[in-house]
Design an enzyme around this catalytic site. Structure first.
Site, PDB file in Angstrom:
ATOM      1  N   ASP A 190       0.873  -1.169   0.000  1.00  0.00           N
ATOM      2  CA  ASP A 190       0.000   0.000   0.000  1.00  0.00           C
ATOM      3  C   ASP A 190       0.919   1.230   0.000  1.00  0.00           C
ATOM      4  O   ASP A 190       1.981   1.217   0.612  1.00  0.00           O
ATOM      5  CB  ASP A 190      -0.862  -0.052   1.265  1.00  0.00           C
ATOM      6  CG  ASP A 190      -1.872   1.073   1.349  1.00  0.00           C
ATOM      7  OD1 ASP A 190      -1.716   2.064   0.618  1.00  0.00           O
ATOM      8  OD2 ASP A 190      -2.798   0.967   2.150  1.00  0.00           O
ATOM      9  N   SER A 191       0.496   2.286  -0.651  1.00  0.00           N
ATOM     10  CA  SER A 191       1.356   3.466  -0.788  1.00  0.00           C
ATOM     11  C   SER A 191       1.483   4.273   0.496  1.00  0.00           C
ATOM     12  O   SER A 191       2.326   5.166   0.585  1.00  0.00           O
ATOM     13  CB  SER A 191       0.806   4.388  -1.877  1.00  0.00           C
ATOM     14  OG  SER A 191      -0.401   4.989  -1.439  1.00  0.00           O
ATOM     15  N   GLY A 192       0.624   4.012   1.471  1.00  0.00           N
ATOM     16  CA  GLY A 192       0.593   4.845   2.664  1.00  0.00           C
ATOM     17  C   GLY A 192      -0.492   5.902   2.611  1.00  0.00           C
ATOM     18  O   GLY A 192      -0.712   6.615   3.586  1.00  0.00           O
ATOM     19  N   GLY A 193      -1.192   6.013   1.471  1.00  0.00           N
ATOM     20  CA  GLY A 193      -2.233   7.022   1.338  1.00  0.00           C
ATOM     21  C   GLY A 193      -3.342   6.865   2.362  1.00  0.00           C
ATOM     22  O   GLY A 193      -3.831   7.852   2.925  1.00  0.00           O
ATOM     23  N   ASP A 201      -1.964   8.343  -3.317  1.00  0.00           N
ATOM     24  CA  ASP A 201      -3.270   8.946  -3.544  1.00  0.00           C
ATOM     25  C   ASP A 201      -3.786   9.537  -2.242  1.00  0.00           C
ATOM     26  O   ASP A 201      -3.248   9.277  -1.170  1.00  0.00           O
ATOM     27  CB  ASP A 201      -4.266   7.906  -4.071  1.00  0.00           C
ATOM     28  CG  ASP A 201      -4.548   6.808  -3.038  1.00  0.00           C
ATOM     29  OD1 ASP A 201      -3.648   6.505  -2.227  1.00  0.00           O
ATOM     30  OD2 ASP A 201      -5.649   6.248  -3.041  1.00  0.00           O
ATOM     31  N   GLN A 247     -10.061   6.801  -7.504  1.00  0.00           N
ATOM     32  CA  GLN A 247     -10.763   7.435  -6.394  1.00  0.00           C
ATOM     33  C   GLN A 247     -12.056   8.075  -6.927  1.00  0.00           C
ATOM     34  O   GLN A 247     -12.527   7.707  -7.987  1.00  0.00           O
ATOM     35  CB  GLN A 247      -9.851   8.458  -5.710  1.00  0.00           C
ATOM     36  CG  GLN A 247      -8.714   7.836  -4.905  1.00  0.00           C
ATOM     37  CD  GLN A 247      -9.186   7.143  -3.632  1.00  0.00           C
ATOM     38  OE1 GLN A 247     -10.336   7.270  -3.211  1.00  0.00           O
ATOM     39  NE2 GLN A 247      -8.277   6.411  -2.994  1.00  0.00           N
ATOM     40  N   GLY A 252     -10.680   4.068  -1.760  1.00  0.00           N
ATOM     41  CA  GLY A 252     -11.657   4.989  -1.216  1.00  0.00           C
ATOM     42  C   GLY A 252     -13.037   4.407  -1.025  1.00  0.00           C
ATOM     43  O   GLY A 252     -14.029   5.137  -0.998  1.00  0.00           O
ATOM     44  N   ASP A 299      -7.752  -7.339  -0.057  1.00  0.00           N
ATOM     45  CA  ASP A 299      -7.035  -7.414   1.211  1.00  0.00           C
ATOM     46  C   ASP A 299      -7.934  -6.814   2.271  1.00  0.00           C
ATOM     47  O   ASP A 299      -8.792  -5.991   1.974  1.00  0.00           O
ATOM     48  CB  ASP A 299      -5.712  -6.644   1.163  1.00  0.00           C
ATOM     49  CG  ASP A 299      -5.941  -5.145   1.336  1.00  0.00           C
ATOM     50  OD1 ASP A 299      -5.682  -4.635   2.443  1.00  0.00           O
ATOM     51  OD2 ASP A 299      -6.402  -4.481   0.381  1.00  0.00           O
ATOM     52  N   HIS A 359      -7.209 -19.619  11.531  1.00  0.00           N
ATOM     53  CA  HIS A 359      -8.493 -20.101  11.018  1.00  0.00           C
ATOM     54  C   HIS A 359      -9.127 -19.084  10.067  1.00  0.00           C
ATOM     55  O   HIS A 359      -9.550 -19.435   8.963  1.00  0.00           O
ATOM     56  CB  HIS A 359      -9.475 -20.390  12.152  1.00  0.00           C
ATOM     57  CG  HIS A 359     -10.878 -20.521  11.631  1.00  0.00           C
ATOM     58  ND1 HIS A 359     -11.341 -21.692  11.076  1.00  0.00           N
ATOM     59  CD2 HIS A 359     -11.878 -19.607  11.484  1.00  0.00           C
ATOM     60  CE1 HIS A 359     -12.578 -21.496  10.620  1.00  0.00           C
ATOM     61  NE2 HIS A 359     -12.917 -20.230  10.861  1.00  0.00           N
TER      62      HIS A 359
END
Length: 376
Positions: A92-95, A146, A194, A221, A271, A340
């Site tokens: 993930d970009s951290g956005g 983003d 987005q 988003g 995810d 599990h």
């Protein structure tokens, strides 16, 4: 990264495919366990591979940048070597993390200034820096930087936010083209669609992203406060525009029912922290419904966690034992629940793939949603 579309369900947009990376193959639809700081909480690498069957995991740019930091990751040979995971990784970009720090960040056309949630230190992410960080992490699939727009944002805010995301995307793509992976394997960069819950903004964003001809595309988003039906509406709209010969990744979603609905609408990759986070809080997802293991009703239930379950822990431990471990805050309980739930999520998308190929996905999905949303 390469993508081969194997089959599309006869009565829906559900797809089965294969993504090829230098660290291995990924069969889609796929669920990706979240390893925010370089590990999936309470789960060993060997369990991820052998017991859960994960084909790809996530790392997070924001968290890994702060700890252990870029120099340690560089010295360690990238995240694959640092955490001993030799299969694909997506970052993930951290956005989203910057979005979640709304009280401690400032956005401008150049980038995002924020304060660390750890020590309050000040940092600045530009699109170029985010690409550089992900190069050092060594992820097979990288995300463009983003702004994750809140689900309840008004139209004007969502429009200006999208404009910023589109400017940042162009800079990310330029930086990506100018740089290389320091560890010798191929990396790819996904743009992110987005536009909040506004159809015209989502359409504009999807058309812009499609024009970039990236190896794959993400939908961001969503699942950030908007009504569930709006999420499905946006996914359907966007997937009518995004190229069919490229994988589509719906970020941060969601419940088993969310995943099945999105697969039916043409999403390939997912995810979510829900299986591990909820598992650590005693919530167990099964083929027949959802169990709260803290409930008194499981106190003397010595049957398996799930009959014919997806993981070895299902037959090895009883509901009563798992309830006991969770109620006394024993770490083993967190491990069992996490293993599990992750195994169940991955079983679910594998079953979806089988039914897509068999052309009976929609019929199977309708029955499965009834099961997985039931409270036991």
């Amino acid at each position: 990264m390469d993508f081969q579309l194997i089959h599309t369900d006869a009565k829906s947009s559900a797809r089965a495919g294969i993504i090829t990376t230098d660290h291995g193959l990924i069969e889609t639809p796929i669920f990706m366990p979240v390893g925010t700081v370089g590990s999936v909480k309470a789960v060993h690498i060997s369990e991820l591979k052998n017991d859960i069957g994960a084909q790809i995991i996530l790392g997070n740019t924001y968290h890994l940048y702060l700890r252990p930091g870029l120099e340690i990751l560089r010295q360690g040979g990238g995240l694959h070597k640092f955490n001993s995971w030799d299969r694909p990784i997506l970052t993930d970009s951290g956005g989203y993390q910057v979005f979640s720090l709304s009280d401690n960040r400032k956005l401008n056309p150049e980038g995002a200034e924020f304060r660390s949630h750890i020590d309050g230190s000040k940092h600045f992410f530009t699109p170029e820096k985010v690409v550089d960080i992900q190069r050092i992490i060594g992820a097979d699939i990288m995300m463009a930087f983003d702004e994750c727009t809140p689900g309840n944002a008004d139209y004007n805010y969502a429009k200006s936010s999208l404009e910023l995301t589109e400017q940042w995307l162009d800079r990310c793509l330029k930086r990506f083209a100018e740089t290389e992976c320091p560890y010798g394997h191929r990396q790819t960069l996904f743009p992110i669609v987005q536009g909040c819950i506004y159809p015209d903004l989502r359409k504009r964003a999807a058309e812009n992203v499609a024009s970039k001809e990236a190896d794959g595309n993400a939908i961001g988003g969503l699942a950030v406060g908007e009504p569930t039906e709006k999420m499905y509406e946006m996914v359907e709209l966007v997937n009518e525009i995004l190229p069919k010969d490229k994988p589509r990744y719906l970020m941060g979603v969601g419940t088993p029912a969310n995943i099945l609905e999105a697969i039916e609408r043409g999403v390939d990759m997912f995810d979510c922290i829900m299986p591990t986070r909820n598992g650590r809080n005693g919530q167990i997802f099964t083929k027949n419904g959802i169990m709260n293991m803290r409930n008194e009703k499981w106190k003397d239930d010595f049957s398996p966690i799930e009959k014919d379950g997806a993981s070895f822990v299902d037959s090895l431990y009883s509901k009563a034992y798992l309830r006991h471990l969770i109620n006394v805050n024993e770490i083993l309980g967190l491990q069992i629940a996490s293993i599990h739930n992750l195994a169940f999520y991955i079983w679910l998308v594998k079953e979806a793939r089988k039914h897509i190929i068999a052309d009976d996905f929609s019929l199977w999905k309708s029955k499965m949603i009834e099961n997985v949303t039931r409270r036991l």
